[in-house]
Design a protein around this motif. Structure first.
Motif, mmCIF file in Angstrom:
data_model
loop_
_atom_site.group_PDB
_atom_site.id
_atom_site.type_symbol
_atom_site.label_atom_id
_atom_site.label_comp_id
_atom_site.label_asym_id
_atom_site.label_seq_id
_atom_site.Cartn_x
_atom_site.Cartn_y
_atom_site.Cartn_z
ATOM 1 N N GLY A 18 49.561 30.299 59.837
ATOM 2 C CA GLY A 18 48.144 30.476 60.113
ATOM 3 C C GLY A 18 47.343 31.015 58.954
ATOM 4 O O GLY A 18 46.115 31.133 59.048
ATOM 5 N N GLN A 19 48.009 31.344 57.857
ATOM 6 C CA GLN A 19 47.306 31.915 56.702
ATOM 7 C C GLN A 19 46.871 30.811 55.745
ATOM 8 O O GLN A 19 47.558 29.815 55.558
ATOM 9 C CB GLN A 19 48.235 32.905 55.991
ATOM 10 C CG GLN A 19 47.577 33.639 54.831
ATOM 11 C CD GLN A 19 48.536 34.655 54.216
ATOM 12 O OE1 GLN A 19 49.554 34.998 54.803
ATOM 13 N NE2 GLN A 19 48.199 35.130 53.024
ATOM 14 N N THR A 20 45.717 31.008 55.129
ATOM 15 C CA THR A 20 45.214 30.075 54.131
ATOM 16 C C THR A 20 45.742 30.475 52.757
ATOM 17 O O THR A 20 45.718 31.659 52.400
ATOM 18 C CB THR A 20 43.675 30.081 54.099
ATOM 19 O OG1 THR A 20 43.190 29.672 55.383
ATOM 20 C CG2 THR A 20 43.135 29.132 53.040
ATOM 21 N N ARG A 54 45.627 18.955 41.161
ATOM 22 C CA ARG A 54 44.486 19.737 41.624
ATOM 23 C C ARG A 54 44.962 20.915 42.484
ATOM 24 O O ARG A 54 45.961 20.826 43.190
ATOM 25 C CB ARG A 54 43.543 18.871 42.456
ATOM 26 C CG ARG A 54 42.751 17.869 41.630
ATOM 27 C CD ARG A 54 41.776 17.157 42.533
ATOM 28 N NE ARG A 54 40.892 16.268 41.795
ATOM 29 C CZ ARG A 54 39.892 15.588 42.332
ATOM 30 N NH1 ARG A 54 39.690 15.655 43.640
ATOM 31 N NH2 ARG A 54 39.129 14.819 41.596
ATOM 32 N N THR A 55 44.197 22.011 42.419
ATOM 33 C CA THR A 55 44.466 23.162 43.276
ATOM 34 C C THR A 55 43.702 22.993 44.585
ATOM 35 O O THR A 55 42.489 22.751 44.578
ATOM 36 C CB THR A 55 44.052 24.476 42.600
ATOM 37 O OG1 THR A 55 44.807 24.632 41.390
ATOM 38 C CG2 THR A 55 44.315 25.665 43.519
ATOM 39 N N ILE A 56 44.443 23.110 45.680
ATOM 40 C CA ILE A 56 43.879 22.842 47.003
ATOM 41 C C ILE A 56 44.207 24.009 47.931
ATOM 42 O O ILE A 56 45.292 24.592 47.855
ATOM 43 C CB ILE A 56 44.465 21.536 47.590
ATOM 44 C CG1 ILE A 56 44.127 20.369 46.661
ATOM 45 C CG2 ILE A 56 43.957 21.274 49.003
ATOM 46 C CD1 ILE A 56 44.894 19.119 46.997
ATOM 47 N N GLU A 57 43.268 24.324 48.808
ATOM 48 C CA GLU A 57 43.516 25.334 49.826
ATOM 49 C C GLU A 57 43.926 24.672 51.129
ATOM 50 O O GLU A 57 43.384 23.609 51.490
ATOM 51 C CB GLU A 57 42.284 26.201 50.070
ATOM 52 C CG GLU A 57 42.012 27.200 48.964
ATOM 53 C CD GLU A 57 40.949 28.205 49.361
ATOM 54 O OE1 GLU A 57 40.244 27.964 50.377
ATOM 55 O OE2 GLU A 57 40.814 29.231 48.681
ATOM 56 N N GLY A 58 44.891 25.277 51.809
ATOM 57 C CA GLY A 58 45.339 24.737 53.080
ATOM 58 C C GLY A 58 45.854 25.843 53.988
ATOM 59 O O GLY A 58 46.138 26.953 53.544
#
Length: 312
Positions: free
Chosen positions: A278-280, A290-294
């Motif tokens: 559940g953490q981003t 590329r740097t991506i948030e998920g």
């Protein structure tokens, strides 16, 4: 002259008879009474019959001692057919009354139980005199009771009057009462990164004013959590001390998943940091760099929000 000799002979015979009638007795080494009076049978060994029941004095309060004058005791014994010579020269006869004793710890528990019934809260009770004790007669049937309790607010100094037995005079005790809480703590030290299990937890009682506002007071909030730092046993834990265990670790290769309606796109990426369920967190797409948030959905799986073009 004959008459005088006859009178002397009669007196001698009577004196001998009287001496024979007197029973020589020994004072008990330790005189302890259980009832409210002191009798000849309490004082002397081997006294039987009516003489044993002769009351000499009131007994002291339970647990206390009183002293009798040996000369007076000897006279009372003689009047009842007993002869005590006090050959050892006792200067006073000590009499102690047996009792049921309520220790300082018992008194503190009694007051704490009374306060719980009155307030619905548990308290730690500390007596001003930690050597105090309260005594009741051996045959007292009723339990000691608090007849009055004065408390300064909901916590702090108190004054209590306790009656040990029916008809007894209340005894005043003072001290301090502080609210307490049962708090879950670690039963063993934990190293940084260890996950807390149910068997690692025990409950201890702590004063409320010594528990931080951010302390964890629920076992459910501890089980399954990871130690953010080395933790000691027996101490209240704070929220800051814990974190969700990492479902994904830094450097791990994961699947980035983007879904929009029936469309699902996936790509391989490397985690730049540890992340719990559940953490981003941040990830590097191994194809586009590329740097991506998920958001971590499970071991090895990350859900990407935003435009699908960020994946490639």
């Amino acid at each position: 002259m004959m008459r005088m000799l006859t009178a002397a002979l009669i007196l001698a015979i009577l004196g001998t008879a009287y001496a024979d009638a007197q029973q020589n007795v020994l004072l008990r080494e330790r005189v302890v009474v259980e009832g409210a009076v002191v009798t000849l049978g309490d004082l002397f060994e081997g006294v039987e019959g009516e003489a044993a029941q002769v009351t000499l004095a009131r007994a002291p309060q339970p647990g206390a001692r009183t002293f009798l004058d040996p000369a007076w005791v000897s006279r009372q014994a003689s009047r009842n057919g007993l002869e005590w010579a006090n050959a050892t020269g006792i200067e006073r006869v000590a009499v102690q009354r047996a009792s049921q004793s309520l220790s300082a710890g018992d008194i503190a528990e009694l007051i704490a139980a009374h306060m719980y019934r009155e307030t619905g809260r548990s308290h730690e009770v500390t007596l001003s005199n930690r050597m105090v004790s309260i005594h009741a007669p051996i045959d007292a049937a009723a339990a000691p009771e608090i007849v009055r309790l004065e408390l300064d607010g909901r916590t702090g100094p108190f004054r209590a009057e306790i009656r040990s037995h029916e008809g007894g005079d209340p005894v005043t005790v003072t001290g301090r009462a502080d609210p307490v809480l049962d708090v879950p703590v670690l039963a063993r030290p934990l190293a940084r990164g260890e996950v807390i299990e149910a068997g690692d937890i025990e409950w201890v009682r702590m004063r409320s004013d010594r528990i931080r506002a951010d302390a964890v007071t629920s076992e459910r909030a501890l089980v399954g959590q990871e130690a953010r730092r080395a933790l000691r046993a027996g101490e209240a834990l704070r929220s800051y001390d814990l974190r969700e265990p990492a479902a994904i670790t830094r450097g791990e290769t994961v699947a980035l998943v983007f879904q929009s309606g029936p469309l699902t796109l996936t790509a391989r990426a490397r985690a730049l940091e540890n992340a719990a369920l559940g953490q981003t967190a941040r990830f590097v797409n191994l194809q586009s760099n590329r740097t991506i948030e998920g958001v971590v959905e499970g071991p090895g799986r990350v859900r990407v929000t935003g435009a699908s073009g960020h994946i490639f």
